[in-house]
Design an enzyme around this catalytic site. Structure first.
Site, PDB file in Angstrom:
ATOM      1  N   ASP A  82     -44.176  71.928  62.477  1.00 44.86           N
ATOM      2  CA  ASP A  82     -42.814  72.452  62.566  1.00 44.86           C
ATOM      3  C   ASP A  82     -41.903  71.675  61.592  1.00 44.86           C
ATOM      4  O   ASP A  82     -42.326  70.641  61.039  1.00 44.86           O
ATOM      5  CB  ASP A  82     -42.336  72.323  64.024  1.00 44.86           C
ATOM      6  N   HIS A  83     -40.671  72.152  61.420  1.00 49.75           N
ATOM      7  CA  HIS A  83     -39.657  71.537  60.539  1.00 49.75           C
ATOM      8  C   HIS A  83     -40.055  70.274  59.778  1.00 49.75           C
ATOM      9  O   HIS A  83     -40.024  69.174  60.326  1.00 49.75           O
ATOM     10  CB  HIS A  83     -38.433  71.146  61.363  1.00 49.75           C
ATOM     11  N   HIS A 179     -30.980  74.929  67.866  1.00 53.48           N
ATOM     12  CA  HIS A 179     -31.994  74.142  68.581  1.00 53.48           C
ATOM     13  C   HIS A 179     -31.372  73.358  69.742  1.00 53.48           C
ATOM     14  O   HIS A 179     -30.315  72.754  69.569  1.00 53.48           O
ATOM     15  CB  HIS A 179     -32.646  73.136  67.630  1.00 53.48           C
ATOM     16  N   GLY A 180     -32.058  73.350  70.879  1.00 50.77           N
ATOM     17  CA  GLY A 180     -31.561  72.618  72.054  1.00 50.77           C
ATOM     18  C   GLY A 180     -31.004  73.604  73.069  1.00 50.77           C
ATOM     19  O   GLY A 180     -30.982  74.809  72.823  1.00 50.77           O
ATOM     20  N   GLY A 208     -34.899  78.044  67.738  1.00 54.56           N
ATOM     21  CA  GLY A 208     -33.910  77.789  68.787  1.00 54.56           C
ATOM     22  C   GLY A 208     -34.118  78.699  69.978  1.00 54.56           C
ATOM     23  O   GLY A 208     -33.174  79.255  70.534  1.00 54.56           O
ATOM     24  N   SER A 210     -34.998  78.259  73.165  1.00 53.37           N
ATOM     25  CA  SER A 210     -34.724  77.905  74.560  1.00 53.37           C
ATOM     26  C   SER A 210     -33.374  78.445  75.006  1.00 53.37           C
ATOM     27  O   SER A 210     -32.336  78.029  74.474  1.00 53.37           O
ATOM     28  CB  SER A 210     -34.710  76.376  74.719  1.00 53.37           C
ATOM     29  N   ASN A 229     -39.890  80.581  68.019  1.00 52.70           N
ATOM     30  CA  ASN A 229     -40.164  79.165  68.312  1.00 52.70           C
ATOM     31  C   ASN A 229     -39.456  78.680  69.572  1.00 52.70           C
ATOM     32  O   ASN A 229     -38.234  78.851  69.699  1.00 52.70           O
ATOM     33  CB  ASN A 229     -39.644  78.293  67.161  1.00 52.70           C
ATOM     34  N   VAL A 230     -40.209  78.026  70.427  1.00 51.84           N
ATOM     35  CA  VAL A 230     -39.637  77.455  71.655  1.00 51.84           C
ATOM     36  C   VAL A 230     -40.046  75.990  71.751  1.00 51.84           C
ATOM     37  O   VAL A 230     -41.223  75.666  71.547  1.00 51.84           O
ATOM     38  CB  VAL A 230     -40.160  78.203  72.904  1.00 51.84           C
ATOM     39  N   THR A 232     -37.412  72.981  73.381  1.00 53.03           N
ATOM     40  CA  THR A 232     -36.674  72.193  74.376  1.00 53.03           C
ATOM     41  C   THR A 232     -37.000  72.553  75.823  1.00 53.03           C
ATOM     42  O   THR A 232     -37.271  71.672  76.642  1.00 53.03           O
ATOM     43  CB  THR A 232     -35.153  72.344  74.137  1.00 53.03           C
TER      44      THR A 232
HETATM   45  P1  13P Z   1     -35.626  74.969  70.914  1.00 53.62           P
HETATM   46  O1  13P Z   1     -35.969  73.529  71.065  1.00 53.62           O
HETATM   47  O2  13P Z   1     -34.170  75.229  70.980  1.00 53.62           O
HETATM   48  O3  13P Z   1     -36.399  75.833  71.872  1.00 53.62           O
HETATM   49  O4  13P Z   1     -36.061  75.393  69.438  1.00 53.62           O
HETATM   50  C1  13P Z   1     -37.363  75.147  69.045  1.00 53.62           C
HETATM   51  C2  13P Z   1     -37.542  75.465  67.611  1.00 53.62           C
HETATM   52  O5  13P Z   1     -36.905  76.325  67.047  1.00 53.62           O
HETATM   53  C3  13P Z   1     -38.563  74.688  66.906  1.00 53.62           C
HETATM   54  O6  13P Z   1     -38.676  75.009  65.570  1.00 53.62           O
END
Ligand code: 13P
Length: 281
Positions: A82-83, A179-180, A208, A210, A229-230, A232
């Site tokens: 990821d990122h 994100h978060g 983002g 969650s 993508n999930v 948090t």
């Molecule tokens: P969240 O942590 O908000 O679910 O986002 C995760 C994400 O986008 C990871 O790349």
């Protein structure tokens, strides 16, 4: 079943107008739950690692754990870094077994983002590794990012240019997510998503995940999102399950009993979340 290429999973999702769901994992229990939950739901899944987490779980060990569980799985499993905005770290992840990576140059000006992402694509191509880029910027709730500020949203013309010039397999786009855990429910700019989908002909990624309301997700999946993508909410559930399991009376009697309870709760969450993806396998 062996590990599947993330690009193949996303292309299949695009054809079926749905999204593969990708979860960030941090330990063996979270990886295990992603794959067992996917088997329960009969859906494909992508397991991801944040680069900073390599301090806790090395790239090599993480990739080996995902590949080992994928080998015995009855559903397709993808593996993704990821990122990551550092070229050396990306190359190290590829060396250590990652088959898909995110080159995140979204904090850079457009031309620099294109140059960075293209350089990753050129290296990744040698190893048959897929690359996800990002155009527009999906920030962090914790960093005070204003996810309703349309200035940070992806411009459809820039997204098309970015996809064409970098050669990425997929692209993350910004249209109201962050994100978060959201302070107030997000309101995704679905018209913008539709416009981006009209101009860009590779799979689109929503970050983002969650806390985005289900009805908005269902629409976004139908309108062009093919990877979701999930992180948090999965990590917070893991922390809650660990707290409960490791302080239970049962745990005092049988110290390892908690692990099964944690895995059960995480697996149930994944199986339920994966119902959002309409691509059965
Ligand atoms: P969240 O942590 O908000 O679910 O986002 C995760 C994400 O986008 C990871 O790349």
């Amino acid at each position: 079943m062996a590990l599947e290429r993330v690009k193949d999973l996303l292309d299949a999702a695009e054809k079926e107008h749905t999204s593969v769901i990708a979860f960030d994992a941090c330990d063996y229990n979270t990886i295990y739950a992603c794959i067992k939950g996917a088997e329960t739901a009969r859906r494909p899944v992508i397991v991801m690692l944040y680069p900073a987490m390599r301090e806790l779980f090395s790239f090599r060990a993480f990739a080996a754990a995902v590949k080992d569980l994928a080998r015995g799985a009855s559903v397709p499993v993808g593996l993704h870094l990821d990122h990551c905005s550092d070229l050396t770290t990306i190359v190290e992840a590829i060396r250590d077994g990652f088959t898909s990576v995110m080159a995140d140059g979204s904090a850079l000006p457009l031309e620099e983002n294109i140059a960075f992402t293209k350089s990753v694509v050129e290296i990744a191509r040698i190893f048959d590794v897929d690359v996800e880029g990002e155009i527009g910027h999906v920030g962090q709730v914790a960093g005070g990012f204003d996810y309703q500020n349309a200035d940070t949203f992806t411009r459809p013309d820039e997204a098309a240019l970015f996809a064409e010039r970098t050669g990425v397999a997929s692209v993350a786009v910004a249209f109201g997510s962050c994100h978060g855990m959201y302070k107030a429910a997000p309101n995704l700019d679905l018209e913008r998503l539709a416009e981006i989908d009209r101009t860009v002909n590779i799979p689109l990624v929503l970050h983002g995940g969650s806390g985005i309301p289900t009805d908005q997700l269902e629409q976004a999946f139908r309108m062009g999102i093919n990877k979701f993508n999930v992180g948090t909410e999965f990590f917070l559930l893991n922390a809650k399950l660990c707290r409960e399991a490791y302080t239970s009376d049962e745990m005092q009697k049988t110290p390892f009993a908690g692990v099964a309870e944690i895995r059960k709760g995480l697996t149930e969450y994944i199986a339920e979340k994966l119902k959002l993806c309409t691509m059965s396998v």
